[in-house]
Structure formats: structure tokens, C-alpha cells
Motif scaffolding. Sequence first.
Motif, short mmCIF file in Angstrom:
data_model
loop_
_atom_site.label_atom_id
_atom_site.label_comp_id
_atom_site.label_asym_id
_atom_site.label_seq_id
_atom_site.Cartn_x
_atom_site.Cartn_y
_atom_site.Cartn_z
N MET A 83 42.92 89.95 61.57
CA MET A 83 42.90 91.41 61.51
C MET A 83 43.89 91.87 60.47
O MET A 83 45.01 91.38 60.41
CB MET A 83 43.27 92.00 62.88
N VAL A 84 43.47 92.80 59.63
CA VAL A 84 44.34 93.44 58.64
C VAL A 84 44.25 94.94 58.88
O VAL A 84 43.16 95.48 58.97
CB VAL A 84 43.91 93.09 57.20
N ARG A 85 45.42 95.56 59.00
CA ARG A 85 45.45 97.02 59.17
C ARG A 85 46.12 97.60 57.93
O ARG A 85 47.19 97.16 57.53
CB ARG A 85 46.20 97.40 60.44
N VAL A 86 45.46 98.60 57.36
CA VAL A 86 45.91 99.25 56.14
C VAL A 86 46.25 100.70 56.46
O VAL A 86 45.47 101.39 57.11
CB VAL A 86 44.81 99.20 55.05
N TYR A 87 47.40 101.13 55.96
CA TYR A 87 47.86 102.49 56.16
C TYR A 87 48.05 103.11 54.78
O TYR A 87 48.90 102.67 54.02
CB TYR A 87 49.18 102.51 56.94
N LEU A 88 47.23 104.10 54.46
CA LEU A 88 47.31 104.80 53.18
C LEU A 88 47.85 106.21 53.40
O LEU A 88 47.59 106.81 54.44
CB LEU A 88 45.93 104.89 52.53
N THR A 89 48.54 106.74 52.40
CA THR A 89 49.09 108.10 52.52
C THR A 89 48.14 109.17 52.00
O THR A 89 48.38 110.35 52.21
CB THR A 89 50.43 108.21 51.77
N VAL A 120 48.35 107.90 57.00
CA VAL A 120 49.63 108.16 57.67
C VAL A 120 50.62 108.77 56.69
O VAL A 120 50.40 108.80 55.49
CB VAL A 120 50.22 106.85 58.22
N GLY A 121 51.76 109.17 57.23
CA GLY A 121 52.90 109.54 56.42
C GLY A 121 53.81 108.33 56.31
O GLY A 121 54.03 107.62 57.28
N LEU A 122 54.30 108.04 55.12
CA LEU A 122 55.26 106.96 54.89
C LEU A 122 56.49 107.55 54.19
O LEU A 122 56.41 108.64 53.64
CB LEU A 122 54.64 105.86 54.01
N PRO A 123 57.61 106.83 54.19
CA PRO A 123 58.78 107.34 53.48
C PRO A 123 58.45 107.67 52.02
O PRO A 123 57.55 107.07 51.42
CB PRO A 123 59.78 106.18 53.57
N ALA A 124 59.19 108.59 51.47
CA ALA A 124 58.96 109.08 50.10
C ALA A 124 58.79 107.94 49.11
O ALA A 124 59.54 106.97 49.12
CB ALA A 124 60.12 109.97 49.67
N GLY A 125 57.75 108.05 48.29
CA GLY A 125 57.50 107.07 47.24
C GLY A 125 56.59 105.93 47.65
O GLY A 125 56.07 105.22 46.81
N LEU A 126 56.39 105.73 48.95
CA LEU A 126 55.52 104.63 49.42
C LEU A 126 54.10 105.15 49.64
O LEU A 126 53.90 106.20 50.24
CB LEU A 126 56.07 104.03 50.71
N LEU A 127 53.13 104.39 49.14
CA LEU A 127 51.72 104.81 49.20
C LEU A 127 50.87 104.00 50.15
O LEU A 127 49.80 104.44 50.56
CB LEU A 127 51.11 104.71 47.79
N VAL A 128 51.34 102.79 50.50
CA VAL A 128 50.52 101.89 51.31
C VAL A 128 51.42 100.99 52.17
O VAL A 128 52.51 100.62 51.75
CB VAL A 128 49.59 101.03 50.41
N GLU A 129 50.94 100.69 53.36
CA GLU A 129 51.57 99.72 54.25
C GLU A 129 50.44 98.86 54.82
O GLU A 129 49.35 99.36 55.08
CB GLU A 129 52.32 100.43 55.38
N ILE A 130 50.72 97.57 55.01
CA ILE A 130 49.69 96.65 55.52
C ILE A 130 50.34 95.72 56.52
O ILE A 130 51.42 95.18 56.28
CB ILE A 130 49.06 95.82 54.38
N ASP A 131 49.66 95.50 57.66
CA ASP A 131 50.08 94.45 58.58
C ASP A 131 48.91 93.51 58.84
O ASP A 131 47.78 93.81 58.43
CB ASP A 131 50.66 95.02 59.88
N ALA A 132 49.18 92.38 59.45
CA ALA A 132 48.12 91.39 59.68
C ALA A 132 48.41 90.60 60.95
O ALA A 132 49.56 90.41 61.33
CB ALA A 132 48.01 90.43 58.49
N LEU A 133 47.33 90.15 61.55
CA LEU A 133 47.41 89.26 62.72
C LEU A 133 46.70 87.97 62.34
O LEU A 133 45.53 88.01 61.90
CB LEU A 133 46.73 89.91 63.93
N ALA A 134 47.38 86.84 62.50
CA ALA A 134 46.79 85.54 62.17
C ALA A 134 46.81 84.63 63.39
O ALA A 134 47.73 84.70 64.21
CB ALA A 134 47.57 84.89 61.02
N VAL A 135 45.80 83.79 63.47
CA VAL A 135 45.74 82.75 64.50
C VAL A 135 45.67 81.42 63.77
O VAL A 135 44.77 81.18 62.97
CB VAL A 135 44.52 82.96 65.43
N LEU A 136 46.64 80.55 64.05
CA LEU A 136 46.74 79.26 63.39
C LEU A 136 45.96 78.21 64.16
O LEU A 136 45.92 78.25 65.38
CB LEU A 136 48.20 78.83 63.27
N GLY A 137 45.40 77.28 63.41
CA GLY A 137 44.74 76.16 64.06
C GLY A 137 43.29 76.35 64.32
O GLY A 137 42.63 77.26 64.05
#
Length: 137
Positions: A83-89, A120-137
Motif C-alpha cells: 500500500m502506498v498513500r500519497v498526500y498532495l497539497t 492535505v495541508g503540509l508545512p510551508a514549502g512542502l508539496l507531497v508526502e508519501i507513506d508505504a506499507l510493506a510485507v516481507l517474505g
Amino acid sequence: MTEKLQKTPITPATHTTPPAKFSHGVKKGNVLQVAGQVGFGPAVAGQAPTPVGPTLREQTLQTLRNVQAVLEEGGASWEDAMMVRVYLTDTGHFAEFNEIYNEFFADLKEAPAARTTVYVGLPAGLLVEIDALAVLG
């Protein structure tokens, strides 16, 4: 009684210490959660983190590299991402973001994961944030 799995915090050497009580990633068993990453360049001792540049392209590519660094530090790769979650301003960045995202993953045989994009709103100057969930094996 089953043995309780330990949580292991993940912080690559390229990352600064988070500004609050959290880790850049945490691994428990074969699950690795990457915390939201932004387009900060590699950590420099004594300097506050700053975005790599003002453009969506610069920040997106660095953000994806930052997520990748946490994945690799935790023993995973994009192929392990579920899963990849993308947060754009800005909703106007969606099409450009998709182009950059597709370029970044052009060499993968299949998409890295399911994906959600929210605005979303992010701190000044930031345009994108991304998180991810990985399952190994």
C-alpha cells in the motif's frame, strides 16, 4: 502462549531524527510501515531539513527516494510494498504527480502497490508526502 513480536524502529542514516516521538519506519515481524516521508534532502549534521527544491518533480522524486531508503533499511523493496498513500497539497498536481510516479516505477514489472491519494495541508514549502506499507517474505 505465543511470543510477542518486537517492534523495531527504522531510521536510515540519510534521515534526520523526527521532530516528534515517532520513527521513519517500524518493523514488526514481516510487516514494515514507512512513516510519511517528504522531499527533504539527505541529513546534514547541524542543519535543519529543507525541501530539495520548490517543484513537485524535485520533491516527489526525493520523497520516493526517502521512502525507498526506509524500505531498504528495513530489509524491503518497492516489490514488497502493499500500500502506498500519497498526500498532495494541490488537486492541480494530480496529473503531474502520476507522470512522475509512473516514470519512477517504469522498470518495475508490476505496480508497487495499491495506492490512495488525498489532499492535505503540509508545512510551508512542502508539496507531497508519501507513506508505504510493506510485507516481507
